[in-house]
Design an enzyme around this catalytic site. Structure first.
Site, short mmCIF file in Angstrom:
data_model
loop_
_atom_site.label_atom_id
_atom_site.label_comp_id
_atom_site.label_asym_id
_atom_site.label_seq_id
_atom_site.Cartn_x
_atom_site.Cartn_y
_atom_site.Cartn_z
CD GLU A 47 -1.40 -2.31 2.07
OE1 GLU A 47 -2.24 -2.99 2.70
OE2 GLU A 47 -0.18 -2.55 2.08
CB CYS A 80 -0.83 0.19 5.22
SG CYS A 80 0.81 -0.38 4.71
CD1 TRP A 166 19.74 -33.63 -17.29
CD2 TRP A 166 18.81 -33.00 -15.36
NE1 TRP A 166 20.54 -32.67 -16.75
CE2 TRP A 166 19.99 -32.27 -15.55
CE3 TRP A 166 18.04 -32.79 -14.22
CZ2 TRP A 166 20.41 -31.31 -14.62
CZ3 TRP A 166 18.47 -31.85 -13.31
CH2 TRP A 166 19.65 -31.13 -13.52
N GLY A 249 16.06 -36.06 -0.99
CA GLY A 249 15.61 -37.16 -1.85
C GLY A 249 14.54 -37.98 -1.14
#
Length: 322
Positions: A47, A80, A166, A249
């Site tokens: 804000e 704010c 991969w 993992g």
């Protein structure tokens, strides 16, 4: 409000310990004159940035914010809600009420007491989802935890030798880097560290500086450059982390699932069959199939190049904030 939500989402992974809020200011003629998202480290607030950009054009206009404007003054900046009153706005539209007890409706009351029209619960589900990490920390006292798994069709994460690079293709790996850029911390186990020496950084053009902090789940010796978690329960001391990404993992995934600390699963499935290989998850304490049902809800599914992404969220009885 949809634009404010988008701004807030982009700040995810950089705003902790504060929420990743988005804010739009529209002048009295309906023109957007200010935009803001919580700055890295949590200040300035969304804000404050949007109002600073709008300047005097904010007077008589409308402010859209994904979270109730804060009502407490901090050494790092003013409340704010006070800034909004000073700016002379006519209306404020809010996504969700702030569960932080320092605000929790008090910000809205200050605005209403100043004669500002307030509308709440606009795009509330979207706002809530965009700040899920911070809201999880408010509700459960720990970060929102996402578990990332890259699997073959038959559910393996590696060959028997441990080779896993991969399993997935380039598009899936790029999506993982995008996810990393929106998390405050990324965690692996010592086995993954020793086997792969992972960098765990963000390697997408333009987002390289958003690499998260690195954490290691291990009871062994500390490793330079890594924050240490001795057990999954140590996530409760991560008071400056909204979103934690667990990447590997199998032992680490099992530990977090067994402790019921995973809130979201990103499952990247490659169109390959490995056969004999390493399982993604071990025993997590379930002794009957019936106990496994009803725990996870599918939230998304899409193709990423040759691979498939499936997103699941944990179903909990205390989903509501507060």
């Amino acid at each position: 409000m949809a634009a404010a939500v988008a701004l807030g989402r982009d700040a995810q992974g950089t705003s902790a310990p504060n929420p990743n809020v988005g804010c739009i200011v529209v002048d009295a003629d309906g023109t957007i004159v200010g935009r803001g998202a919580t700055a890295p480290g949590g200040r300035p607030h969304a804000e404050a940035l949007a109002l600073a950009e709008a300047g005097t054009r904010a007077r008589g206009g409308t402010l859209f914010t994904t979270l109730e404007p804060c009502n407490h003054r901090s050494p790092r900046g003013p409340a704010c809600s006070a800034l909004i009153v000073e700016a002379g706005l006519a209306r404020v539209v809010v996504g969700i009420v702030d569960p932080d007890p320092r605000t929790a409706g008090a910000g809205l009351k200050r605005l209403e007491d100043a004669g500002i029209a307030v509308t709440t619960d606009v795009c509330a589900d979207e706002a809530r989802d965009s700040m899920a990490g911070w809201l999880t920390r408010q509700r459960l006292g720990r970060p929102r935890i996402t578990l990332k798994l890259a699997l073959s069709i038959d559910g393996k994460i590696a060959l028997p030798s441990g080779e896993s690079k991969w399993i997935t293709g380039e598009d899936a790996r790029a999506h993982v880097h995008f996810e990393r850029a929106h998390h405050d911390m990324i965690l692996v186990g010592r086995g993954t560290l020793q086997a792969d020496t992972p960098r765990l950084d963000v390697r997408l053009p333009g987002l390289e500086e958003r690499s998260p902090r690195r954490a290691l789940l291990s009871r062994g010796e500390a490793v330079t450059g890594w924050e240490m978690l001795r057990s999954p329960q140590d996530v409760f001391r991560l008071h400056d982390v909204n979103d934690l990404l667990v990447e590997g993992g199998s032992a680490t995934a099992t530990a977090f699932l067994a402790a019921d600390l995973v809130d979201r699963i990103l499952l990247y499935r490659a169109p390959i069959i490995i056969g004999e290989g390493r399982q993604s998850v071990g025993y997590i304490g379930l002794d009957a199939i019936g106990d496994a049902h009803g725990r996870w809800e599918a939230r998304d599914g899409r193709s990423l190049g040759i691979d498939r992404l499936e997103v699941y969220e944990r179903v909990r009885s205390n989903q509501a904030e507060g």
